[in-house]
Motif scaffolding. Structure first.
Motif, PDB file in Angstrom:
ATOM      1  N   SER A 168       8.838  -1.438  -7.841  1.00 16.25           N
ATOM      2  CA  SER A 168       7.775  -2.326  -8.292  1.00 16.25           C
ATOM      3  C   SER A 168       7.899  -2.481  -9.807  1.00 16.25           C
TER       4      SER A 168
ATOM      5  N   GLU B 248       0.009  -6.826  -3.392  1.00 19.33           N
ATOM      6  CA  GLU B 248       0.921  -6.873  -2.238  1.00 19.33           C
ATOM      7  C   GLU B 248       2.355  -6.472  -2.588  1.00 19.33           C
TER       8      GLU B 248
ATOM      9  N   ARG C 106       2.375  -2.723  -2.788  1.00 23.19           N
ATOM     10  CA  ARG C 106       2.221  -2.170  -1.433  1.00 23.19           C
ATOM     11  C   ARG C 106       3.555  -2.234  -0.687  1.00 23.19           C
ATOM     12  N   ALA C 107       4.229  -3.376  -0.761  1.00 23.45           N
ATOM     13  CA  ALA C 107       5.512  -3.546  -0.072  1.00 23.45           C
ATOM     14  C   ALA C 107       6.566  -2.593  -0.639  1.00 23.45           C
TER      15      ALA C 107
ATOM     16  N   GLU D 188       8.471   0.291   1.446  1.00 21.05           N
ATOM     17  CA  GLU D 188       9.937   0.288   1.511  1.00 21.05           C
ATOM     18  C   GLU D 188      10.489   1.665   1.137  1.00 21.05           C
TER      19      GLU D 188
END
Length: 144
Positions: A84, A95, A98-99, A103
């Motif tokens: 991130s 989002e 979060r992804a 991952e």
């Protein structure tokens, strides 16, 4: 061995030990959001003895690291942050953050099940559960 750093606790620091088919599970809890030096020192010691160690910072990003670009400290210590562009706050998460956490969590689960590392440190696992990014039941099914 799996070491999960919860980093959210109401009282004081604590360490719990559980025997598990994948090794020893240690859960460290602490009242503040910080990486415990005792955990890091143990990871360095174990890696220095020739064992493979993974430190996964599930909620920290900002350095374009991710599982495809781990940092290597010593020969056997792999340090991975979520992929991130920012570090997640303890109250809100967007989002992409979060992804990125999910991952990294998938990578960590695979590493644990495949016994890729002798020690896996999961930093801010508790926060990712509290923010409902990772489901507690999923963590429990992995370690039970």
């Amino acid at each position: 061995m799996i070491a999960a750093c919860r980093n959210t606790c109401d009282i004081h620091s604590s360490i719990d030990h559980f025997n598990h088919s994948l090794g020893v599970l240690k859960i460290f809890t602490y009242t503040k959001r910080q990486f415990l030096t005792d955990v890091f020192a143990e990871a360095l010691r174990i890696a220095g003895q020739g064992n493979k160690v993974l430190i996964a910072q599930l909620m920290k990003g900002g350095i374009n690291q991710g599982q495809d670009h781990p940092s290597y400290l010593l020969e056997n210590l792999h340090w991975i942050r979520c992929n991130s562009i920012t570090c997640s706050s303890h109250k809100e998460i967007n989002e992409p953050q979060r992804a990125a956490t999910l991952e990294l969590w998938e990578y960590v689960k695979s590493a644990i099940l495949n016994r890729t590392y002798e020690l896996v440190v999961l930093d801010e696992l508790g926060l990712s559960i509290d923010l409902e990014i990772i489901q507690e039941v999923e963590v429990l099914s992995l370690v039970m």
